[in-house]
Design a protein around this motif. Structure first.
Motif, PDB file in Angstrom:
ATOM      1  N   ALA A 105      42.213  23.718  59.158  1.00 34.96           N
ATOM      2  CA  ALA A 105      42.860  23.549  60.469  1.00 34.96           C
ATOM      3  C   ALA A 105      43.718  22.296  60.455  1.00 34.96           C
ATOM      4  O   ALA A 105      43.434  21.336  59.733  1.00 34.96           O
ATOM      5  CB  ALA A 105      41.823  23.464  61.586  1.00 34.96           C
ATOM      6  N   VAL A 106      44.748  22.325  61.279  1.00 33.13           N
ATOM      7  CA  VAL A 106      45.607  21.153  61.485  1.00 33.13           C
ATOM      8  C   VAL A 106      45.858  21.022  62.978  1.00 33.13           C
ATOM      9  O   VAL A 106      46.234  21.998  63.646  1.00 33.13           O
ATOM     10  CB  VAL A 106      46.949  21.293  60.732  1.00 33.13           C
ATOM     11  CG1 VAL A 106      47.886  20.141  61.106  1.00 33.13           C
ATOM     12  CG2 VAL A 106      46.730  21.328  59.232  1.00 33.13           C
ATOM     13  N   THR A 114      46.864  10.670  66.475  1.00 28.72           N
ATOM     14  CA  THR A 114      47.163  10.992  65.084  1.00 28.72           C
ATOM     15  C   THR A 114      47.053  12.495  64.842  1.00 28.72           C
ATOM     16  O   THR A 114      46.444  13.226  65.630  1.00 28.72           O
ATOM     17  CB  THR A 114      46.188  10.269  64.148  1.00 28.72           C
ATOM     18  OG1 THR A 114      44.838  10.572  64.537  1.00 28.72           O
ATOM     19  CG2 THR A 114      46.400   8.769  64.173  1.00 28.72           C
ATOM     20  N   THR A 115      47.652  12.932  63.751  1.00 23.66           N
ATOM     21  CA  THR A 115      47.500  14.323  63.311  1.00 23.66           C
ATOM     22  C   THR A 115      46.198  14.453  62.538  1.00 23.66           C
ATOM     23  O   THR A 115      45.879  13.611  61.686  1.00 23.66           O
ATOM     24  CB  THR A 115      48.683  14.734  62.419  1.00 23.66           C
ATOM     25  OG1 THR A 115      49.872  14.745  63.210  1.00 23.66           O
ATOM     26  CG2 THR A 115      48.466  16.112  61.802  1.00 23.66           C
ATOM     27  N   LYS A 116      45.433  15.503  62.839  1.00 24.42           N
ATOM     28  CA  LYS A 116      44.144  15.729  62.168  1.00 24.42           C
ATOM     29  C   LYS A 116      44.301  16.892  61.194  1.00 24.42           C
ATOM     30  O   LYS A 116      44.631  18.005  61.605  1.00 24.42           O
ATOM     31  CB  LYS A 116      43.051  16.028  63.197  1.00 24.42           C
ATOM     32  CG  LYS A 116      42.872  14.942  64.254  1.00 24.42           C
ATOM     33  CD  LYS A 116      41.844  15.358  65.283  1.00 24.42           C
ATOM     34  CE  LYS A 116      41.682  14.309  66.376  1.00 24.42           C
ATOM     35  NZ  LYS A 116      42.901  14.157  67.187  1.00 24.42           N
ATOM     36  N   VAL A 117      44.043  16.633  59.933  1.00 26.99           N
ATOM     37  CA  VAL A 117      44.070  17.658  58.899  1.00 26.99           C
ATOM     38  C   VAL A 117      42.630  17.856  58.425  1.00 26.99           C
ATOM     39  O   VAL A 117      42.023  16.923  57.892  1.00 26.99           O
ATOM     40  CB  VAL A 117      44.988  17.265  57.735  1.00 26.99           C
ATOM     41  CG1 VAL A 117      45.054  18.395  56.705  1.00 26.99           C
ATOM     42  CG2 VAL A 117      46.388  16.926  58.245  1.00 26.99           C
ATOM     43  N   VAL A 118      42.099  19.037  58.638  1.00 27.02           N
ATOM     44  CA  VAL A 118      40.673  19.306  58.422  1.00 27.02           C
ATOM     45  C   VAL A 118      40.485  20.035  57.091  1.00 27.02           C
ATOM     46  O   VAL A 118      41.097  21.087  56.864  1.00 27.02           O
ATOM     47  CB  VAL A 118      40.098  20.148  59.580  1.00 27.02           C
ATOM     48  CG1 VAL A 118      38.599  20.356  59.388  1.00 27.02           C
ATOM     49  CG2 VAL A 118      40.379  19.462  60.919  1.00 27.02           C
ATOM     50  N   GLN A 128      32.963  19.063  58.165  1.00 29.74           N
ATOM     51  CA  GLN A 128      34.250  19.022  57.483  1.00 29.74           C
ATOM     52  C   GLN A 128      34.658  17.571  57.252  1.00 29.74           C
ATOM     53  O   GLN A 128      34.089  16.651  57.842  1.00 29.74           O
ATOM     54  CB  GLN A 128      35.335  19.729  58.324  1.00 29.74           C
ATOM     55  CG  GLN A 128      35.029  21.141  58.757  1.00 29.74           C
ATOM     56  CD  GLN A 128      34.226  21.201  60.041  1.00 29.74           C
ATOM     57  OE1 GLN A 128      34.355  20.332  60.900  1.00 29.74           O
ATOM     58  NE2 GLN A 128      33.399  22.223  60.173  1.00 29.74           N
ATOM     59  N   HIS A 129      35.627  17.386  56.386  1.00 28.51           N
ATOM     60  CA  HIS A 129      36.298  16.104  56.242  1.00 28.51           C
ATOM     61  C   HIS A 129      37.624  16.179  56.992  1.00 28.51           C
ATOM     62  O   HIS A 129      38.422  17.080  56.744  1.00 28.51           O
ATOM     63  CB  HIS A 129      36.555  15.776  54.769  1.00 28.51           C
ATOM     64  CG  HIS A 129      35.344  15.275  54.048  1.00 28.51           C
ATOM     65  ND1 HIS A 129      35.198  15.358  52.682  1.00 28.51           N
ATOM     66  CD2 HIS A 129      34.208  14.696  54.509  1.00 28.51           C
ATOM     67  CE1 HIS A 129      34.033  14.849  52.337  1.00 28.51           C
ATOM     68  NE2 HIS A 129      33.414  14.447  53.426  1.00 28.51           N
ATOM     69  N   THR A 130      37.846  15.247  57.891  1.00 33.26           N
ATOM     70  CA  THR A 130      39.100  15.204  58.650  1.00 33.26           C
ATOM     71  C   THR A 130      39.879  13.966  58.260  1.00 33.26           C
ATOM     72  O   THR A 130      39.362  12.841  58.325  1.00 33.26           O
ATOM     73  CB  THR A 130      38.835  15.196  60.165  1.00 33.26           C
ATOM     74  OG1 THR A 130      38.131  16.388  60.529  1.00 33.26           O
ATOM     75  CG2 THR A 130      40.140  15.132  60.940  1.00 33.26           C
ATOM     76  N   VAL A 131      41.126  14.184  57.825  1.00 30.59           N
ATOM     77  CA  VAL A 131      42.026  13.087  57.472  1.00 30.59           C
ATOM     78  C   VAL A 131      42.976  12.871  58.645  1.00 30.59           C
ATOM     79  O   VAL A 131      43.548  13.827  59.182  1.00 30.59           O
ATOM     80  CB  VAL A 131      42.812  13.409  56.187  1.00 30.59           C
ATOM     81  CG1 VAL A 131      43.769  12.269  55.848  1.00 30.59           C
ATOM     82  CG2 VAL A 131      41.851  13.648  55.024  1.00 30.59           C
ATOM     83  N   TYR A 132      43.149  11.600  59.027  1.00 31.83           N
ATOM     84  CA  TYR A 132      43.970  11.244  60.190  1.00 31.83           C
ATOM     85  C   TYR A 132      45.288  10.650  59.699  1.00 31.83           C
ATOM     86  O   TYR A 132      45.308   9.656  58.959  1.00 31.83           O
ATOM     87  CB  TYR A 132      43.213  10.259  61.084  1.00 31.83           C
ATOM     88  CG  TYR A 132      41.915  10.828  61.596  1.00 31.83           C
ATOM     89  CD1 TYR A 132      41.855  11.501  62.809  1.00 31.83           C
ATOM     90  CD2 TYR A 132      40.748  10.724  60.839  1.00 31.83           C
ATOM     91  CE1 TYR A 132      40.667  12.048  63.263  1.00 31.83           C
ATOM     92  CE2 TYR A 132      39.552  11.267  61.284  1.00 31.83           C
ATOM     93  CZ  TYR A 132      39.518  11.932  62.499  1.00 31.83           C
ATOM     94  OH  TYR A 132      38.333  12.483  62.935  1.00 31.83           O
TER      95      TYR A 132
END
Length: 489
Positions: A105-106, A114-118, A128-132
């Motif tokens: 998911a994005v 921020t944009t969250k990339v899951v 999950q790991h979420t990158v901001y």
């Protein structure tokens, strides 16, 4: 809601310190006596579970502030730019920061978010790991292990409130509390209304404690009851919404929604025209680097289609989960007025293949969704948090006052000392009219079936009460003095 009688008692109240001498109360009507006894015992036994639920729920209401305190650097940007960069570039930066796992998911960032990339990985289970990513610079601001979008702190507090970090076993505590909360709240309202009606009190006396009462059980009861009246609607709401996602009652609720065809509509992601073996535009597993950036451009195309279709505000883009499937874009605004519209998009043709709008959901599905968001303190923002906190604190006060009444009603004479007050008299079932039994037994059985933990604990209360009553009568018979034998015999 309460722990001792709020209506006419079946036995005289012993005098407590600070009270004027009391007069014996008239015997309550059978239905009132039954409700009084149930209210008393259920309150005494269920109150500890309600205390835990209130305390953990109170802690959970602070999660938005805790998120900002602990994770502000990940969740927000220091400086808002003119316009966000393409998602492809942001996703490439996220992939560089987190080369493992697949993107599930994005959530595009906007404003100071921020944009969250899951990323999902098998070893994480349902987390999950979420990158901001800063949407204006494409710089990574860190990553967190999340649970359906919740930060670690919010996840920890949610687990604490729902099952005390005890897994399936712990879920029973919260369901038991929710199953009895509505009984105690509604029963307390009825008992207090009966007491005030018998005294021919005005509506004002239902809502304002009698401060003229002397110190002791009467003043405590006034605060206990009137506070419960003010909280009743909110407690009934918390009970109902809490039960909808409990283990046993929640399963029955879901079955009822299925029977009424009132579930949240399912959006179709089938792409019948896509041949088996192709990826249907699902390029989100591409490598990092230039190739990954080109493949990630599908996210921009899908987002553009969704925006053109009217999906404004925060959204989540989920790539296809299997070949021959469409991508989905879902609005994620949980504050009033909420936005929950969804579309399925074919990224190969940039067309919408299916749509589900919140306005078209069945009424029960809408109410259930709104109730969950309000229960979590999200629906009305800060006002929602304050209201939930007030309910939790008020419930704790009501419970403390209830236990205090129980202690204040204890016998204090030298030959009748006890640690707590005498419970309402037993034997109330025998005094019920036949019509009450014919209606009450089936209704109670139906509620017990719908709310299994309520039904099982109510049955346990009845069995224990019968056993204790039989033992008390047997003990009393054995202790009764016998008449002396006539002289000469």
């Amino acid at each position: 809601m309460s722990l001792t009688e709020l209506s006419g008692t079946t036995t005289p109240e012993p005098a407590a310190a600070g009270d004027a001498p009391s007069r014996p109360s008239r015997r309550a009507a059978p239905l009132g006596a039954l409700l009084l006894r149930l209210h008393f015992y259920a309150g005494v036994l269920v109150a500890p579970f309600l205390v835990v639920a209130a305390l953990t729920g109170l802690a959970y209401t602070t999660t938005p502030q805790l998120d900002n305190m602990f994770y502000g650097d990940q969740l927000t940007v220091a400086q808002v730019g003119e316009r966000p960069l393409p998602l492809a570039e942001q996703i490439g930066a996220a992939r560089n920061a987190h080369p493992d796992g697949s993107i599930t998911a994005v959530q595009p960032g906007d404003g100071d978010h921020t944009t969250k990339v899951v990323f999902s990985q098998p070893e994480l289970g349902d987390k999950q790991h979420t990158v901001y990513i800063d949407p204006y610079t494409a710089e990574s601001q860190g990553q967190l292990t999340t649970w359906f979008g919740s930060t670690p702190a919010a996840t920890w507090l949610d687990d604490l409130h729902r099952h005390l970090h005890l897994g399936t076993v712990g879920e029973h505590y919260s369901e038991l509390a929710a199953s009895w909360l509505w009984v105690l709240a509604l029963g307390g309202v009825i008992l207090w209304w009966r007491r005030r009606s018998a005294a021919r009190a005005t509506a004002r006396h239902l809502l304002v404690p009698d401060l003229s009462a002397g110190k002791g059980v009467r003043r405590t009861r006034g605060w206990h009851a009137t506070t419960g009246i003010w909280l009743a609607a909110g407690l009934l709401f918390l009970s109902a919404t809490g039960l909808t996602w409990s283990r046993y009652a929640g399963a029955n609720f879901s079955a009822g929604l299925d029977a009424l065809d009132a579930r949240t509509p399912v959006i179709s992601t089938s792409l019948a025209a896509v041949p088996a073996g192709t990826d249907g535009g699902n390029h989100h597993h591409g490598d990092a680097g230039a190739g990954g950036l080109v493949e990630s451009a599908a996210f921009d195309r899908v987002l553009t289609v969704a925006r053109d279709a009217g999906l404004s505000g925060p959204v989540e883009i989920a790539p296809a989960t299997a070949p021959g499937s469409a991508w989905t874009v879902t609005q994620t605004d949980n504050t009033w007025p909420i936005a929950k519209d969804r579309v399925a998009v074919d990224p190969a043709t940039n067309t919408i293949t299916d749509r589900s709008d919140f306005t078209d959901w069945p009424l029960l599905a809408k109410l259930s969704g709104l109730g969950v968001q309000a229960h979590m303190g999200l629906l009305f923002g800060l006002a929602n948090q304050i209201l939930l906190a007030a309910l939790a604190l008020g419930l704790l006060c009501v419970i403390v006052w209830g236990y205090r009444m129980w202690w204040q009603r204890r016998p204090t004479r030298g030959d009748r000392r006890a640690l707590a007050g005498t419970p309402p008299a037993r034997g109330v079932l025998r005094g019920l009219p036949l019509w009450a039994l014919l209606i009450g037994v089936p209704v109670t059985a139906a509620i017990g079936w719908a709310l299994p933990l309520f039904g099982l604990t109510l049955l346990a209360f009845l069995v224990i009460d019968v056993v204790v009553g039989a033992w008390s009568r047997r003990r009393g018979s054995a202790a009764a003095p016998t008449s002396p034998a006539p002289a000469g015999n």
